[in-house]
Design an enzyme around this catalytic site. Structure first.
Site, PDB file in Angstrom:
ATOM      1  N   LEU A  95     -18.824  -7.549  50.683  1.00  0.00           N
ATOM      2  CA  LEU A  95     -20.035  -7.420  51.499  1.00  0.00           C
ATOM      3  C   LEU A  95     -21.032  -8.531  51.164  1.00  0.00           C
ATOM      4  CD1 LEU A  95     -21.832  -5.742  53.480  1.00  0.00           C
ATOM      5  CD2 LEU A  95     -22.549  -4.365  51.516  1.00  0.00           C
ATOM      6  N   GLY A 146     -27.941 -10.087  49.693  1.00  0.00           N
ATOM      7  CA  GLY A 146     -27.616  -9.229  48.548  1.00  0.00           C
ATOM      8  C   GLY A 146     -28.099  -7.821  48.840  1.00  0.00           C
ATOM      9  N   SER A 147     -29.310  -7.498  48.362  1.00  0.00           N
ATOM     10  CA  SER A 147     -29.888  -6.192  48.695  1.00  0.00           C
ATOM     11  C   SER A 147     -30.004  -6.032  50.214  1.00  0.00           C
ATOM     12  CB  SER A 147     -31.280  -6.051  48.074  1.00  0.00           C
ATOM     13  OG  SER A 147     -31.190  -6.171  46.671  1.00  0.00           O
ATOM     14  N   ILE A 155     -17.732 -10.948  44.277  1.00  0.00           N
ATOM     15  CA  ILE A 155     -16.727  -9.978  44.709  1.00  0.00           C
ATOM     16  C   ILE A 155     -15.843  -9.584  43.528  1.00  0.00           C
ATOM     17  CG2 ILE A 155     -14.859  -9.488  46.358  1.00  0.00           C
ATOM     18  CD1 ILE A 155     -17.812  -9.906  47.519  1.00  0.00           C
ATOM     19  N   GLY A 162     -29.500  -4.906  11.931  1.00  0.00           N
ATOM     20  CA  GLY A 162     -29.026  -6.292  12.085  1.00  0.00           C
ATOM     21  C   GLY A 162     -27.559  -6.353  12.487  1.00  0.00           C
ATOM     22  N   GLU A 201     -23.784  -2.375  43.285  1.00  0.00           N
ATOM     23  CA  GLU A 201     -23.736  -1.253  44.247  1.00  0.00           C
ATOM     24  C   GLU A 201     -25.139  -0.742  44.592  1.00  0.00           C
ATOM     25  OE1 GLU A 201     -20.478   1.311  44.457  1.00  0.00           O
ATOM     26  OE2 GLU A 201     -19.178  -0.051  43.359  1.00  0.00           O
TER      27      GLU A 201
HETATM   28  C1  LIG Z   1     -20.863  -8.252  38.329  1.00  0.00           C
HETATM   29  C2  LIG Z   1     -21.149  -7.975  39.758  1.00  0.00           C
HETATM   30  C3  LIG Z   1     -20.180  -7.397  40.564  1.00  0.00           C
HETATM   31  C4  LIG Z   1     -20.412  -7.182  41.910  1.00  0.00           C
HETATM   32  N1  LIG Z   1     -19.397  -6.716  42.720  1.00  0.00           N
HETATM   33  C5  LIG Z   1     -19.563  -6.710  44.077  1.00  0.00           C
HETATM   34  C6  LIG Z   1     -18.466  -6.408  44.950  1.00  0.00           C
HETATM   35  O1  LIG Z   1     -17.359  -6.091  44.507  1.00  0.00           O
HETATM   36  N2  LIG Z   1     -18.662  -6.500  46.283  1.00  0.00           N
HETATM   37  C7  LIG Z   1     -19.862  -6.846  46.828  1.00  0.00           C
HETATM   38  O2  LIG Z   1     -19.960  -6.913  48.054  1.00  0.00           O
HETATM   39  N3  LIG Z   1     -20.933  -7.113  46.011  1.00  0.00           N
HETATM   40  C8  LIG Z   1     -20.810  -7.066  44.673  1.00  0.00           C
HETATM   41  N4  LIG Z   1     -21.866  -7.389  43.842  1.00  0.00           N
HETATM   42  C9  LIG Z   1     -23.149  -7.752  44.439  1.00  0.00           C
HETATM   43  C10 LIG Z   1     -24.273  -6.774  44.129  1.00  0.00           C
HETATM   44  O3  LIG Z   1     -24.105  -5.608  44.861  1.00  0.00           O
HETATM   45  C11 LIG Z   1     -25.590  -7.521  44.401  1.00  0.00           C
HETATM   46  O4  LIG Z   1     -25.761  -8.446  43.343  1.00  0.00           O
HETATM   47  C12 LIG Z   1     -26.772  -6.591  44.479  1.00  0.00           C
HETATM   48  O5  LIG Z   1     -26.672  -5.806  45.641  1.00  0.00           O
HETATM   49  C13 LIG Z   1     -28.095  -7.331  44.477  1.00  0.00           C
HETATM   50  O6  LIG Z   1     -28.102  -8.420  45.343  1.00  0.00           O
HETATM   51  P1  LIG Z   1     -28.630  -9.842  44.803  1.00  0.00           P
HETATM   52  O7  LIG Z   1     -27.882 -10.139  43.570  1.00  0.00           O
HETATM   53  O8  LIG Z   1     -28.554 -10.838  45.910  1.00  0.00           O
HETATM   54  O9  LIG Z   1     -30.138  -9.590  44.412  1.00  0.00           O
HETATM   55  P2  LIG Z   1     -31.410  -9.626  45.391  1.00  0.00           P
HETATM   56  O10 LIG Z   1     -31.163  -8.779  46.582  1.00  0.00           O
HETATM   57  O11 LIG Z   1     -31.813 -11.033  45.611  1.00  0.00           O
HETATM   58  O12 LIG Z   1     -32.509  -8.905  44.496  1.00  0.00           O
HETATM   59  C14 LIG Z   1     -33.276  -9.590  43.515  1.00  0.00           C
HETATM   60  C15 LIG Z   1     -34.309  -8.587  42.979  1.00  0.00           C
HETATM   61  O13 LIG Z   1     -35.195  -8.181  44.056  1.00  0.00           O
HETATM   62  C16 LIG Z   1     -35.185  -6.779  44.166  1.00  0.00           C
HETATM   63  N5  LIG Z   1     -35.318  -6.392  45.575  1.00  0.00           N
HETATM   64  C17 LIG Z   1     -34.630  -6.880  46.633  1.00  0.00           C
HETATM   65  N6  LIG Z   1     -35.025  -6.267  47.762  1.00  0.00           N
HETATM   66  C18 LIG Z   1     -35.970  -5.363  47.414  1.00  0.00           C
HETATM   67  C19 LIG Z   1     -36.768  -4.397  48.112  1.00  0.00           C
HETATM   68  N7  LIG Z   1     -36.637  -4.223  49.437  1.00  0.00           N
HETATM   69  N8  LIG Z   1     -37.656  -3.644  47.422  1.00  0.00           N
HETATM   70  C20 LIG Z   1     -37.763  -3.794  46.059  1.00  0.00           C
HETATM   71  N9  LIG Z   1     -37.051  -4.681  45.332  1.00  0.00           N
HETATM   72  C21 LIG Z   1     -36.161  -5.446  46.005  1.00  0.00           C
HETATM   73  C22 LIG Z   1     -33.844  -6.341  43.606  1.00  0.00           C
HETATM   74  O14 LIG Z   1     -33.847  -4.980  43.217  1.00  0.00           O
HETATM   75  C23 LIG Z   1     -33.670  -7.300  42.452  1.00  0.00           C
HETATM   76  O15 LIG Z   1     -34.400  -6.840  41.347  1.00  0.00           O
HETATM   77  C24 LIG Z   1     -21.669  -7.543  42.479  1.00  0.00           C
HETATM   78  C25 LIG Z   1     -22.665  -8.085  41.647  1.00  0.00           C
HETATM   79  C26 LIG Z   1     -22.422  -8.307  40.315  1.00  0.00           C
HETATM   80  C27 LIG Z   1     -23.501  -8.947  39.478  1.00  0.00           C
END
Ligand SMILES: Cc1cc2nc3c(=O)[nH]c(=O)nc-3n(C[C@H](O)[C@H](O)[C@H](O)COP(=O)(O)OP(=O)(O)OC[C@H]3O[C@@H](n4cnc5c(N)ncnc54)[C@H](O)[C@@H]3O)c2cc1C
Length: 379
Positions: free
Chosen positions: A125, A131-132, A157, A340, A363
């Protein structure tokens, strides 16, 4: 009536997962925190032990067990190592869209070979700019006759390097927002699919996380899950259940940190007595035990609502955000109790602290899960 007693079947799967974790995962956990990990060997063992594809119905090759059984297993495997446990459990997320949106024919075509072979899949996704705000996916799907052409890039992913198929979310019409997103099953061998950067992560080092490039990837229309435009709904429904698994992951990490801390507090002596007898440490242990138990109850509650066919999105978000925040708090204090030594790689607790951090992020970050839970309260 409320009954927290596990059934014989639930106790059996819990015991199976616990002994598998102790025998097969714990001995290699620290090694693969440091070295590159290829999952084939452990997946073969986990598959043979019956610890994969837990909730996939039997007619599609899975074990057809409840989500409660799945979270019992997840807690045990993740207490061994969350990265390795995450690789074993990845199909529950990756195949979620097929179970949620697929036809009987699609479930048979994709799930039976996957479950029978012990192979794994990935859920695609997230993108660099989405991301979010997952509705902002830019991966484009263009219909050409009875085929679609997919172009774009997915990032973060899980299991991307080892997956044999991907559930991919792409937009057929960006102007339609969430209603323009469609879910596709994309087999790994399809021309134009390639793996990009593999992430070098803080924790869960054994969890493979990489980019998936889609360069003019031709997918038959019969690989569309649900109908065109239903992809966002399918993704969100998949994540609702996925969040309960993340709560179980956080719970497993927290329990491992608590058990290590309790053991250490009973052994380590300073000022002529074991540190668990200092009230400051003793109260910390009491709070840790409460945090583990409370996380487990919320996780079981969300899973049981899902098993009963009741609405569970709010409960899943609550379990995920609570258990992961507790895991972060608890692992930080587990390092504190180890003094430590806890800050060195000799003890597991510094790994647990790094592993716990991810449970607050993936997630749906905990900010997003609070939006989900808080939004449900206002409706
Ligand atoms: C190790 C790992 C495995 C993953 N596996 C998968 C996978 O298998 N498949 C997949 O599709 N994705 C996967 N992800 C993606 C993961 O779901 C996203 O990283 C996550 O949803 C956050 O998106 P972002 O990293 O772009 O952060 P951003 O969306 O850029 O967020 C940055 C910060 O802003 C905050 N924020 C953003 N919008 C808002 C809002 N509206 N209100 C308040 N705060 C907000 C967030 O909470 C965060 O603190 C994975 C991520 C990691 C790190």
């Amino acid at each position: 009536m409320i009954d927290f007693t596990l059934s014989d079947e639930q106790r059996a799967v819990q015991e199976l997962a616990r002994s598998f974790a102790q025998k097969e995962i714990v001995p290699i956990a620290l090694q693969y925190d440091k070295e590159p990990f290829t999952p084939e060997k452990i997946l073969k063992k986990a598959h043979a032990a019956g610890l994969m594809n837990i909730t996939t119905p039997k007619e599609y090759g899975g074990h057809g067990l409840s989500l409660i059984s799945a979270v019992l297993i997840a807690e045990e495997l993740q207490a061994g190592c969350a990265g390795i446990g995450g690789m074993i459990g990845i199909n529950s997320l990756a195949c979620g869209p097929i179970l949620v949106g697929g036809t009987d024919e699609q479930k048979r075509r994709f799930l039976i070979p996957l479950c029978e072979s012990g192979k794994t899949a990935s859920f695609g996704l997230t993108e660099r700019e989405a991301g979010s705000d997952a509705a902002g996916v830019k991966t484009k799907a263009t219909r050409k006759g009875d085929q679609y052409v997919l172009s774009g890039q997915k990032c973060f992913i899980t299991n991307a390097s080892f997956a044999t198929l991907y559930t991919i979310f792409a937009t057929t019409d960006p102007a339609k927002g969430t209603k323009g997103i469609t879910a596709f099953v994309v087999p790994r061998e399809t021309s134009g699919v390639s793996i990009g950067k593999v992430e070098d992560k803080m924790g869960m080092r054994a969890l493979n996380v990489a980019e998936v490039n889609l360069d003019e990837v031709v997918v038959p229309a019969k690989n569309v899950l649900g109908a065109e435009g239903q992809g966002f709904k399918i993704a969100m429904e998949t994540l609702n259940e996925g969040r309960i698994n993340i709560a179980a992951t956080a719970l497993g990490i927290a329990r491992a940190a608590f058990e290590a801390s309790l053991k250490y507090a009973k052994e380590r002596a300073q000022f002529g007595k074991t540190i668990g007898n200092f009230q400051a440490i003793n109260f910390l242990l009491a709070d840790m035990a409460a945090a583990v138990d409370a996380s487990r109850l919320l996780t079981w509650y969300a899973a049981s609502r899902c098993d009963q066919g009741l609405p569970f999105a709010r409960e899943a978000a609550q379990a995920k955000l609570f258990a992961s925040d507790q895991a972060m708090w608890l692992t930080t204090n587990a390092v504190q109790i180890h003094g430590g030594y806890g800050y060195t790689k000799e003890y597991m607790v510094e790994k647990l602290m790094r592993d716990a951090k991810l449970t607050q992020i993936y997630e749906g970050t905990n900010q997003i899960n609070r939006i989900v839970a808080g939004g449900a309260l206002m409706r």
